[in-house]
Design a protein around this motif. Structure first.
Motif, PDB file in Angstrom:
ATOM      1  N   TYR A   1       0.840  -1.211   0.000  1.00  0.00           N
ATOM      2  CA  TYR A   1       0.000   0.000   0.000  1.00  0.00           C
ATOM      3  C   TYR A   1       0.866   1.249   0.000  1.00  0.00           C
ATOM      4  CZ  TYR A   1      -3.400  -3.516   1.363  1.00  0.00           C
ATOM      5  OH  TYR A   1      -4.178  -4.638   1.387  1.00  0.00           O
TER       6      TYR A   1
ATOM      7  N   ILE B   1      -7.428   1.460   5.690  1.00  0.00           N
ATOM      8  CA  ILE B   1      -7.583   0.223   4.914  1.00  0.00           C
ATOM      9  C   ILE B   1      -8.560  -0.694   5.654  1.00  0.00           C
ATOM     10  CG2 ILE B   1      -6.379  -1.861   4.117  1.00  0.00           C
ATOM     11  CD1 ILE B   1      -3.846  -0.002   3.975  1.00  0.00           C
TER      12      ILE B   1
ATOM     13  N   SER C   1      -3.310  -7.162  -3.633  1.00  0.00           N
ATOM     14  CA  SER C   1      -2.283  -6.458  -2.868  1.00  0.00           C
ATOM     15  C   SER C   1      -1.434  -7.434  -2.047  1.00  0.00           C
ATOM     16  CB  SER C   1      -2.911  -5.395  -1.964  1.00  0.00           C
ATOM     17  OG  SER C   1      -3.873  -5.973  -1.132  1.00  0.00           O
TER      18      SER C   1
END
Ligand code: GTP
Ligand code: MG
Length: 351
Positions: free
Chosen positions: A145, A154, A316
């Motif tokens: 991130y 988040i 991610s």
């Protein structure tokens, strides 16, 4: 539909037997008088319990269509293999991906997009490299991130038990210990008994400020308290993808916060159809990307590529075990392709 053969020396007895076993509506398919080896005569009735003749015909028709489809697929498949056989590496890659559960249609599209079948005889091309590059193109990753505006918020969402809380703890640990970031945690899991204790314990051990939020106001207040942090991680309650009310509650809770990125966790050990359904049901939350969890528990990993092609969004992180914080990896294209092909990130024991 049940089809059975009945034998009796007397025709009436034979018909009675049919009715007893298959009911009054039994359908007689054929009646024959036959002889045993010793010359003794008997009646043979072939009958079915189908309610009418159309059932049998439609069953047969369906079966014929299926056989025809199979024949077409087999012929097409043979034609394809006859072409791919000229480059063993490409052939092996294609067959491995198929074996791992990657959808054949997607693979054919890639071969076509890259013109691999026509380049396969041309020595100037490295067709395996072309194939691999095309696969990499299908895999979108976020590589961790990026923290532009502080605090970056988040939120992890997903179905029950997918690994949200464990992943929040793993992320908190790696961003705090490896990247020296200030972390805060908010839990909005107010549905499950013990939820607060579970994440609160992790926060305590790591010395991370932790808040619980039940309402939109709680969430905003907690974010304000944590406004000096680099990252605020938000743990949420597990939602069945079919529980519209809980999903709507989450959607409303998050809807006014524009500084918040939502990630959907998907367990690779779940069925592909369930994962696709989960993605659809969670889509009103406008999640930014995926975190694939339980890579270590899955038997076949081709579904990752299918999902990335069919429901394109970046990955991610991937998680591959229960240990906090070790069992998490930032997603990169090579790792993901390794997982799909070999079931492991690098030199693990899987597969
Ligand atoms: N094998 C394996 N287990 C995992 C992984 N991530 C989490 N788990 C385990 O999965 C179980 C559920 O994890 P949680 O983090 O509590 O899942 P959750 O999504 O927060 O669950 P709910 O809040 O109840 O919806 C725990 O036993 C975790 O240790 C993983 O990557 N691999
Ligand atoms: Mg949880």
């Amino acid at each position: 539909m049940k089809v059975k053969i009945f034998k009796e020396s007397d025709l009436k007895d034979c018909i009675d037997k049919v009715k007893n076993e298959l009911g009054e509506d039994a359908l007689i398919i054929s009646t024959k008088k036959k002889k045993e080896d010793d010359g003794k005569e008997y009646f043979e009735i072939i009958a079915s319990n189908s309610e009418n003749e159309f059932d049998i015909l439609s069953e047969l028709k369906k079966e014929l269509v299926r056989l025809k489809d199979l024949l077409i697929i087999r012929t097409e498949f043979n034609n394809l293999l006859n072409k791919l056989i000229f480059d063993e590496e490409v052939l092996n890659l294609y067959l491995t991906l198929l074996k791992k559960g990657v959808c054949n249609e997607y693979l054919l599209d890639i071969l076509e997009e890259e013109n691999i079948l026509s380049k396969i005889h041309d020595k100037r091309y490295n067709c395996k490299a072309l194939f691999m590059n095309a696969l990499y193109d299908k895999i979108e990753v976020e590589n961790g991130y990026q923290i532009m505006d502080k605090p970056k918020i988040i939120a992890l969402v997903g179905t029950t038990g997918v690994g949200k809380t464990t992943t929040v703890a793993k992320l908190a640990a790696i961003y705090m210990l490896n990247k020296k970031r200030n972390i805060g945690i908010i839990s909005i899991d107010n549905f499950r008994i013990g939820a607060k204790e579970q994440i609160g314990k992790y926060a305590d051990i790591m010395g991370i400020p932790f808040f619980q939020a039940f309402t939109h106001k709680d969430l905003n207040d907690s974010i304000n308290y944590l406004s000096q942090m680099d990252i605020i991680l938000v743990d949420t309650a597990g939602q069945s993808q079919n529980d519209k009310n809980k999903l709507e509650y989450l959607r409303r809770l998050f809807s006014y916060n524009h500084n918040l990125d939502i990630y959907l966790l998907l367990s690779v050990s779940s069925d592909e159809a369930v994962l696709l359904d989960t993605i659809d049901k969670f889509s009103p939350l406008r999640f930014k990307g995926y975190i694939f969890t339980k890579v270590d528990e899955a038997i076949s990993h081709g579904k990752i590529l299918n999902i990335l092609i069919y429901k394109r969004k970046p990955i991610s992180y991937i998680t591959n075990g229960q240990d906090v914080p070790e069992d998490i990896e930032v997603a990169d294209k090579e790792k993901i392709l390794n997982i799909i092909l070999k079931g492991k990130i690098k030199n693990g024991n899987q597969d």
